[in-house]
Design an enzyme around this catalytic site. Structure first.
Site, PDB file in Angstrom:
ATOM      1  N   LYS A   1      47.967  58.510  45.529  1.00 29.23           N
ATOM      2  CA  LYS A   1      48.257  59.944  45.578  1.00 29.23           C
ATOM      3  C   LYS A   1      48.465  60.330  47.034  1.00 29.23           C
ATOM      4  O   LYS A   1      47.591  60.131  47.872  1.00 29.23           O
ATOM      5  CB  LYS A   1      47.089  60.754  44.997  1.00 29.23           C
ATOM      6  CG  LYS A   1      47.155  62.268  45.285  1.00 29.23           C
ATOM      7  CD  LYS A   1      45.964  63.045  44.690  1.00 29.23           C
ATOM      8  CE  LYS A   1      45.946  64.504  45.174  1.00 29.23           C
ATOM      9  NZ  LYS A   1      44.811  65.282  44.629  1.00 29.23           N
TER      10      LYS A   1
ATOM     11  N   ASP B   1      47.164  70.044  50.309  1.00 27.76           N
ATOM     12  CA  ASP B   1      46.909  70.639  49.000  1.00 27.76           C
ATOM     13  C   ASP B   1      46.305  72.034  49.175  1.00 27.76           C
ATOM     14  O   ASP B   1      45.105  72.181  49.364  1.00 27.76           O
ATOM     15  CB  ASP B   1      45.964  69.739  48.188  1.00 27.76           C
ATOM     16  CG  ASP B   1      45.688  70.295  46.790  1.00 27.76           C
ATOM     17  OD1 ASP B   1      46.411  71.232  46.371  1.00 27.76           O
ATOM     18  OD2 ASP B   1      44.771  69.783  46.117  1.00 27.76           O
TER      19      ASP B   1
ATOM     20  N   LYS C   1      43.528  77.548  46.538  1.00 29.21           N
ATOM     21  CA  LYS C   1      42.133  77.217  46.844  1.00 29.21           C
ATOM     22  C   LYS C   1      41.516  78.309  47.718  1.00 29.21           C
ATOM     23  O   LYS C   1      42.227  78.994  48.442  1.00 29.21           O
ATOM     24  CB  LYS C   1      42.082  75.894  47.634  1.00 29.21           C
ATOM     25  CG  LYS C   1      42.375  74.659  46.831  1.00 29.21           C
ATOM     26  CD  LYS C   1      42.235  73.408  47.707  1.00 29.21           C
ATOM     27  CE  LYS C   1      42.514  72.146  46.909  1.00 29.21           C
ATOM     28  NZ  LYS C   1      41.546  71.903  45.816  1.00 29.21           N
TER      29      LYS C   1
ATOM     30  N   ASP D   1      44.371  64.838  51.609  1.00 28.99           N
ATOM     31  CA  ASP D   1      44.598  64.650  50.179  1.00 28.99           C
ATOM     32  C   ASP D   1      45.639  63.557  49.894  1.00 28.99           C
ATOM     33  O   ASP D   1      46.069  63.384  48.762  1.00 28.99           O
ATOM     34  CB  ASP D   1      45.004  65.990  49.539  1.00 28.99           C
ATOM     35  CG  ASP D   1      44.649  66.068  48.057  1.00 28.99           C
ATOM     36  OD1 ASP D   1      43.787  65.286  47.608  1.00 28.99           O
ATOM     37  OD2 ASP D   1      45.242  66.907  47.362  1.00 28.99           O
TER      38      ASP D   1
ATOM     39  N   ARG E   1      47.159  64.479  39.537  1.00 28.82           N
ATOM     40  CA  ARG E   1      47.431  63.772  38.281  1.00 28.82           C
ATOM     41  C   ARG E   1      48.898  63.909  37.879  1.00 28.82           C
ATOM     42  O   ARG E   1      49.462  63.011  37.237  1.00 28.82           O
ATOM     43  CB  ARG E   1      46.482  64.292  37.190  1.00 28.82           C
ATOM     44  CG  ARG E   1      46.606  65.762  36.897  1.00 28.82           C
ATOM     45  CD  ARG E   1      45.370  66.329  36.186  1.00 28.82           C
ATOM     46  NE  ARG E   1      44.216  66.447  37.075  1.00 28.82           N
ATOM     47  CZ  ARG E   1      43.012  66.878  36.691  1.00 28.82           C
ATOM     48  NH1 ARG E   1      42.803  67.245  35.441  1.00 28.82           N
ATOM     49  NH2 ARG E   1      42.022  66.945  37.551  1.00 28.82           N
TER      50      ARG E   1
HETATM   51  N1  BES Z   1      42.638  67.375  46.094  1.00 25.62           N
HETATM   52  C1  BES Z   1      41.794  67.997  45.145  1.00 25.62           C
HETATM   53  C2  BES Z   1      40.474  67.261  44.928  1.00 25.62           C
HETATM   54  C3  BES Z   1      39.528  67.198  46.110  1.00 25.62           C
HETATM   55  C4  BES Z   1      38.511  68.120  46.244  1.00 25.62           C
HETATM   56  C5  BES Z   1      39.631  66.171  47.020  1.00 25.62           C
HETATM   57  C6  BES Z   1      37.633  68.036  47.304  1.00 25.62           C
HETATM   58  C7  BES Z   1      38.733  66.078  48.064  1.00 25.62           C
HETATM   59  C8  BES Z   1      37.741  67.010  48.215  1.00 25.62           C
HETATM   60  C9  BES Z   1      42.500  68.083  43.810  1.00 25.62           C
HETATM   61  O1  BES Z   1      43.881  68.230  43.864  1.00 25.62           O
HETATM   62  C10 BES Z   1      41.975  69.308  43.138  1.00 25.62           C
HETATM   63  O2  BES Z   1      42.216  70.379  43.611  1.00 25.62           O
HETATM   64  N2  BES Z   1      41.271  69.111  42.025  1.00 25.62           N
HETATM   65  C11 BES Z   1      40.707  70.192  41.293  1.00 25.62           C
HETATM   66  C12 BES Z   1      40.923  69.918  39.831  1.00 25.62           C
HETATM   67  C13 BES Z   1      40.622  71.080  38.948  1.00 25.62           C
HETATM   68  C14 BES Z   1      41.597  72.205  39.207  1.00 25.62           C
HETATM   69  C15 BES Z   1      40.708  70.616  37.523  1.00 25.62           C
HETATM   70  C16 BES Z   1      39.223  70.262  41.631  1.00 25.62           C
HETATM   71  O3  BES Z   1      38.617  69.222  41.879  1.00 25.62           O
HETATM   72  O4  BES Z   1      38.713  71.378  41.709  1.00 25.62           O
HETATM   73 ZN    ZN Z   2      44.777  67.445  45.500  1.00 24.56          ZN
HETATM   74 MN    MN Z   3      44.487  70.235  44.038  1.00 27.25          MN
END
Ligand code: BES
Ligand code: ZN
Ligand code: MN
Length: 497
Positions: free
Chosen positions: A259, A264, A271, A282, A345
């Site tokens: 990935k 992000d 966020k 990311d 994903r």
């Molecule tokens: N890149 C993030 C995950 C992440 C979070 C990596 C903290 C490193 C540190 C990913 O794209 C994301 O935002 N995931 C969400 C998924 C949710 C929306 C189902 C998450 O983990 O909140």
């Molecule tokens: Zn991400």
């Molecule tokens: Mn994300």
């Protein structure tokens, strides 16, 4: 900083080993004798026990031609392995890196459980990893804040044997360093086209590198990946790095998929602001894949491995995808994007599918900073692994353990899979609640794994970068380069003769 193997102890600083019970190994005993017992007296004046990383620094000891002697613990004799030697060397390097010392001699040999050449080679690995800094954008460092260390001499009676053992490991350190740099680079510099350029440059190592742009991916029908990148002014990229090192160039390769979200923001599902800067990392999965391909090429691995990275920037914009959008992936399956922050994903869905369609691999292993939930579950100590194949999962666990990049397996199953069903499309990209969030992400990716394909997903969100303090001296900064060593070892153990 140069690392050399010599039968010569001249240096401004010398590091020797002590094991549990504050027992000096042979090199330390010799120095101690020459210095009239100054080392043992110094140890006796402290609470030094020889535990891994403990250190007593003896300045300008009488009768020795060195500025300082570092006695550093390596732990219990019977437990001290190659990783302990790496950390031992790392502690020595961290201590003197910016101390004014220019030359450091390491005496790493003499442990019962680690052969001499192996110990010296691993000391070199630890030294190389511990010297890592990311100073590219620091224009105001004062002279005494900059590294002073110019040469690390690994002292050995058989320099040629140690150097030979070290040869394949040198590229590994370079691969880890490459990955760390990619993770550390700011997102305005390292956007998808720039990332692709840096990977294209790996062609000089004998890798075949192919870059697909937005147009090429649109032709392939990669609506899931492209939807993520459509709010960015930077065009998305898919980079394929191919290494054909096996005798049979037609043998099915291992596919490693990363990935690569170069930033992000969450997209329209934005966020919160606090800590968002971390999301420059990311792309840690893509960095691990790139670093591993570099290491494999540098040591001319006798295996076929194809590395693929999906590079996108996830931005909110007038053209960004919306929660509710339905996209069609390359596999033909449709996805209702209910949260634009569950973007990794979506990227992997198309890259994992493309990898199988194009290369008919023996197995697919993907790495991704996929979920915050994996940090809740495992903290920053283990990556999470999900797999449809027990043997592959076990091989990954073994490789990670041997390289100091541990993984912990979590379950998959039909009850979890159901959570991403939706009446509007073939699937949705979130479950609608936070329960088992890392598993939901894994189930989503698994819907793009073909029947019978051995597959593993490694969620590295907690380990690609770490908050300080950095307790492992061989990982001395925010970006760890996690995954490079695990993948390199997996290839060696599972695919090389
Ligand atoms: N890149 C993030 C995950 C992440 C979070 C990596 C903290 C490193 C540190 C990913 O794209 C994301 O935002 N995931 C969400 C998924 C949710 C929306 C189902 C998450 O983990 O909140
Ligand atoms: Zn991400
Ligand atoms: Mn994300």
């Amino acid at each position: 900083m140069d690392i050399t193997f010599k039968n010569d102890t001249r240096a401004e600083a010398v590091a020797v080993m002590a094991t549990d019970g504050a027992v000096l190994l042979a090199a330390g005993q010799a120095l101690d004798a020459k210095a009239g017992g100054a080392l043992t007296r110094a140890l006796g004046a402290t609470r030094f026990t020889g535990a891994l990383g403990q250190m007593v620094e003896i300045m300008a000891p009488a009768n020795l031609d060195v500025g300082r002697v570092l006695v550093i613990g390596v732990g219990a004799q019977e437990k001290a392995d190659g990783l302990a030697v790496e950390r031992w060397a790392g502690h020595a390097v961290r201590r003197v890196l910016a101390s004014g010392v220019e030359t450091l001699a390491l005496h790493a040999e003499g442990l019962g459980g680690v052969a001499a050449a192996e110990a010296s080679a691993r000391a070199a690995v630890g030294a190389g990893l511990a010297a890592y800094r990311f100073d590219a954008y620091r224009t105001k460092l004062k002279a005494d804040q900059k590294p002073s260390l110019k040469e690390v001499v690994i002292v050995t009676e058989s320099p040629a044997a140690a150097a030979k053992r070290h040869e394949p490991m040198a590229g590994l350190v370079e691969g880890v360093t490459f990955a760390r740099d990619l993770v550390s680079e700011p997102p305005n510099v390292l956007h998808p086209p720039e990332f692709a350029n840096r990977l294209k440059a790996l062609e000089s190592l004998g890798l075949e590198v192919q870059v697909l742009d937005v147009e090429a991916m649109a032709k392939l029908g990669m609506g899931a990946l492209l939807g993520v990148g459509q709010g960015s002014v930077q065009g998305s990229r898919l980079v394929v790095m191919n290494w054909k090192g096996a005798k049979n160039k037609a043998a099915a390769p291992l596919a490693i998929v990363g990935k690569g979200v170069t930033f992000d923001t969450g997209g329209i599902s934005l966020k919160p602001g606090a800590g968002m800067g971390d999301m420059k990392g990311d792309m840690g999965g893509a960095a691990a894949v790139a670093g591993a391909m570099m290491a494999l090429a540098k040591r001319k691995a006798k295996a076929n491995v194809v590395g693929l990275v999906g590079l996108v920037e996830n931005m909110p914009d007038g053209n960004a995808q919306r929660p509710g959008d339905i996209v069609t992936s390359m596999s033909g399956q449709t996805i209702e994007v209910l949260n634009t922050d569950a973007e990794g994903r979506l990227v992997l869905a198309d890259v994992v599918w493309y990898a199988q369609e194009t290369f008919h691999p023996a197995a697919v292993v993907n790495l991704a900073t996929l979920t915050g939930a994996i940090i809740v579950a495992l903290g920053h100590e283990h990556a999470g692994i999900f797999s449809n194949n027990d043997a592959l999962a076990a091989d990954i666990a073994d490789a990670g353990k041997a390289e100091g990049e541990p993984v912990w397996r979590l379950p998959l199953g039909p009850a979890y899979d159901k959570a991403i069903d939706t009446p509007f499309a073939d699937m949705k990209n979130i479950s609608g609640n936070t329960a088992g969030g890392s598993i939901t992400g894994a189930q989503f990716i698994q819907r793009f794994v073909k029947d019978g394909m051995a597959w593993a997903h490694i969620d590295i969100a907690g380990v690609a970068w770490k908050p300080g303090p950095y307790e492992d001296p061989t990982s001395p900064a925010w970006a760890t380069g996690y995954g490079v060593r695990l993948l390199n070892r997996l290839v060696a153990n599972r695919y090389e003769e």
